[in-house]
Design a protein around this motif. Structure first.
Motif, PDB file in Angstrom:
ATOM      1  N   LEU A 279      46.907  26.270  43.381  1.00  0.00           N
ATOM      2  CA  LEU A 279      45.968  25.836  42.342  1.00  0.00           C
ATOM      3  C   LEU A 279      46.126  26.628  41.050  1.00  0.00           C
ATOM      4  O   LEU A 279      45.848  26.120  39.960  1.00  0.00           O
ATOM      5  N   GLY A 280      46.516  27.896  41.189  1.00  0.00           N
ATOM      6  CA  GLY A 280      46.665  28.735  40.005  1.00  0.00           C
ATOM      7  C   GLY A 280      45.390  29.414  39.575  1.00  0.00           C
ATOM      8  O   GLY A 280      45.295  29.898  38.436  1.00  0.00           O
ATOM      9  N   PHE A 281      44.395  29.462  40.456  1.00  0.00           N
ATOM     10  CA  PHE A 281      43.153  30.194  40.146  1.00  0.00           C
ATOM     11  C   PHE A 281      42.490  30.644  41.437  1.00  0.00           C
ATOM     12  O   PHE A 281      42.822  30.161  42.525  1.00  0.00           O
ATOM     13  N   ARG A 282      41.555  31.574  41.297  1.00  0.00           N
ATOM     14  CA  ARG A 282      40.882  32.143  42.443  1.00  0.00           C
ATOM     15  C   ARG A 282      39.835  31.180  42.998  1.00  0.00           C
ATOM     16  O   ARG A 282      39.179  30.443  42.271  1.00  0.00           O
ATOM     17  N   LEU A 283      39.672  31.190  44.308  1.00  0.00           N
ATOM     18  CA  LEU A 283      38.638  30.400  44.986  1.00  0.00           C
ATOM     19  C   LEU A 283      37.504  31.274  45.501  1.00  0.00           C
ATOM     20  O   LEU A 283      36.360  30.840  45.563  1.00  0.00           O
ATOM     21  N   ILE A 284      37.852  32.491  45.884  1.00  0.00           N
ATOM     22  CA  ILE A 284      36.868  33.419  46.451  1.00  0.00           C
ATOM     23  C   ILE A 284      36.938  34.727  45.666  1.00  0.00           C
ATOM     24  O   ILE A 284      38.017  35.177  45.280  1.00  0.00           O
TER      25      ILE A 284
END
Length: 287
Positions: free
Chosen positions: A58-63
């Motif tokens: 995704l290229g970004f943080r989820l947590i």
């Protein structure tokens, strides 16, 4: 049988397993990656790898780490909310959903009560109800105007007949269609009013639509407040002049979307048989 769907989802061209969405949901509830892993029956390292691989795609943080432990980032929360909306569409509904135009759903509410059928009823315009039915969010679709049933070649069941009456707060007599020349009207888009507009267009009546509203209730309120306004409403809904009765008589119909539900089949059979007495009492005409 009770179905519990598991849904994979494609985001920006990358496919993600339902497992990552279950992980996000569990972390959002426990505020702990270790506790989430425990509840999911996987090791902490497996959970970390699952999250890291998804974040790289995704290229970004989820947590993220917070003062309370681990929580979802704004992007993680947005993705989880989107996923859960799709899941809700797939889950078996506890109560049947009836959705349709204001007139037909009002009739369905009375009939369902007489039949002792526990349902959820949503009132909207025919086109919006049809879109929801296409998304499999409706068990019975009801239509105020038969035109869409014919346009989309739907397997519909006739329920009742209705017609339009002219409604206003003006006491000047309207004895013929010619008396409608120069009058200002309130329109309910995507409704059976199209029959009145078509009729007046065909006989060259000079009228103007000056206000748009989203329901017959709003149209009635508008003409009650302004004696210079007129509208056409269903005879079953309001009293008024029947000068265009013969030109605006139309079918109220339904489409049984959930044909596997035997109770709904019985309900439709009731509507077309014993329920016709109730339909007549509600101001409609029998089929």
């Amino acid at each position: 049988m009770k179905y519990n769907p598991k849904l994979n989802m494609i985001i920006d061209g990358n496919e993600f397993s339902y497992k990552i969405f279950e992980t996000l949901k569990c972390v959002s509830k426990t505020w702990s990656q270790r506790e989430a892993a425990k509840r999911l029956g996987i090791s902490h390292s497996v959970l970390n790898r699952r999250v890291k691989e998804s974040e790289e795609k995704l290229g970004f943080r989820l947590i993220e780490t917070t003062g309370a432990g681990s929580g979802l980032t704004e992007n993680g929360l947005q993705i989880l909310n989107t996923y859960e909306k799709y899941i809700k569409r797939l889950e078996t509904r506890d109560k049947p959903v009836i959705c349709g135009g204001h007139i037909s759903t009002g009739l369905m509410e009375v009939l369902a009560d007489e039949f002792s059928l526990d349902v959820t009823i949503y009132r909207t315009d025919d086109q919006s109800a049809l879109e929801l039915a296409r998304k499999d969010m409706v068990d019975i679709l009801t239509l105020d105007d038969p035109v869409r049933a014919f346009m989309y070649d739907l397997d519909f069941t006739p329920v009742a007949y209705d017609y339009l009456v002219l409604v206003s707060n003006n006491y000047d007599p309207i004895n013929s269609a010619d008396d409608l020349n120069g009058k200002n009207f309130v329109e309910i888009p995507d409704s059976s009013q199209r029959l009145a507009w078509n009729t007046m267009d065909n006989i060259k009546i000079d009228y103007k639509i000056v206000k748009l509203v989203n329901s017959p209730y709003s149209a009635l309120k508008a003409v009650q407040k302004n004696s210079d306004l007129y509208t056409f409403l269903n005879h079953s809904f309001s009293t008024g002049s029947s000068i265009l009765k013969n030109d605006t008589q139309h079918l109220i119909s339904l489409v049984l979307c959930n044909k596997e539900n035997s109770v709904l089949k019985d309900f439709v059979d009731y509507i077309t048989s014993d329920g016709q007495d109730i339909i007549e009492e509600q101001g409609f005409m029998r089929i």
